[in-house]
Design a protein around this motif. Sequence first.
Motif, mmCIF file in Angstrom:
data_model
loop_
_atom_site.group_PDB
_atom_site.id
_atom_site.type_symbol
_atom_site.label_atom_id
_atom_site.label_comp_id
_atom_site.label_asym_id
_atom_site.label_seq_id
_atom_site.Cartn_x
_atom_site.Cartn_y
_atom_site.Cartn_z
ATOM 1 N N GLN A 161 43.594 19.172 45.923
ATOM 2 C CA GLN A 161 42.453 19.976 45.496
ATOM 3 C C GLN A 161 42.829 20.886 44.326
ATOM 4 O O GLN A 161 42.071 20.962 43.355
ATOM 5 N N PRO A 162 43.988 21.564 44.334
ATOM 6 C CA PRO A 162 44.358 22.375 43.171
ATOM 7 C C PRO A 162 44.517 21.553 41.884
ATOM 8 O O PRO A 162 44.160 22.030 40.806
ATOM 9 N N GLN A 163 45.007 20.335 41.981
ATOM 10 C CA GLN A 163 45.135 19.489 40.793
ATOM 11 C C GLN A 163 43.761 19.116 40.240
ATOM 12 O O GLN A 163 43.550 19.111 39.024
ATOM 13 N N ILE A 164 42.826 18.802 41.126
ATOM 14 C CA ILE A 164 41.470 18.458 40.684
ATOM 15 C C ILE A 164 40.806 19.661 40.040
ATOM 16 O O ILE A 164 40.218 19.566 38.957
ATOM 17 N N LEU A 165 40.910 20.828 40.681
ATOM 18 C CA LEU A 165 40.294 22.039 40.135
ATOM 19 C C LEU A 165 40.920 22.441 38.804
ATOM 20 O O LEU A 165 40.221 22.884 37.895
ATOM 21 N N ALA A 166 42.236 22.277 38.677
ATOM 22 C CA ALA A 166 42.899 22.596 37.409
ATOM 23 C C ALA A 166 42.397 21.676 36.298
ATOM 24 O O ALA A 166 42.170 22.117 35.165
ATOM 25 N N ALA A 167 42.202 20.390 36.606
ATOM 26 C CA ALA A 167 41.697 19.455 35.603
ATOM 27 C C ALA A 167 40.259 19.797 35.209
ATOM 28 O O ALA A 167 39.906 19.741 34.028
ATOM 29 N N VAL A 168 39.432 20.167 36.180
ATOM 30 C CA VAL A 168 38.046 20.547 35.878
ATOM 31 C C VAL A 168 38.037 21.808 35.025
ATOM 32 O O VAL A 168 37.300 21.902 34.036
ATOM 33 N N ARG A 169 38.860 22.777 35.384
ATOM 34 C CA ARG A 169 38.929 24.029 34.634
ATOM 35 C C ARG A 169 39.396 23.777 33.198
ATOM 36 O O ARG A 169 38.856 24.323 32.246
#
Length: 179
Positions: A161-169
């Motif tokens: 989840q942190p990797q996905i959120l970092a990519a979205v950000r």
Amino acid sequence: MDRITLPGAANLPDVGPLELRAAGSGRLMFVSLLLGLPVAANLFTTSGGIRFVLAAVTCALMAVALPLLLVVQARQRALGVLVRLDSHGVGVGDGPTIPWRDLSEVRTTKGAVALIPRPGVELPVVPSAAPFSRPERRAATYTRRHGSPLVLMPMALDATQPQILAAVRRLGRIPLGTE
């Protein structure tokens, strides 16, 4: 081997697109085999009675479940990239890329990242390898629960989840929210 599966990838700088695939590690099949071995051993060591019948029924169920798990795992690997997050937007399966401007926010819940569309925008559902899967039903359920049919579940994907959120950000620059 992509960047997500590399040892120490968390320490690398975030660059380029994020491609999400089905996890498909075979963990479920391994656990079911591990649980099934004592049952199979019990089948051969029990002389009769109810324990023998229960062991035989359990072995028969496992004989059906294991090939089904193998088929699901093969279908997951064949799907390839399920979701691609890049500078242009979000690509789901083989469909067209959804531009970032068509998304209003990202909501995170325990175990899910929902990409919320702007009014009037229809989003697809992430492809599934599950047998008898109904994309329309999953889309309706996800929309009711999360507010969008485009829900990323990190437990079923090869990214956290942190990797996905970092990519979205980094790529989308859209607001992040929580429920």
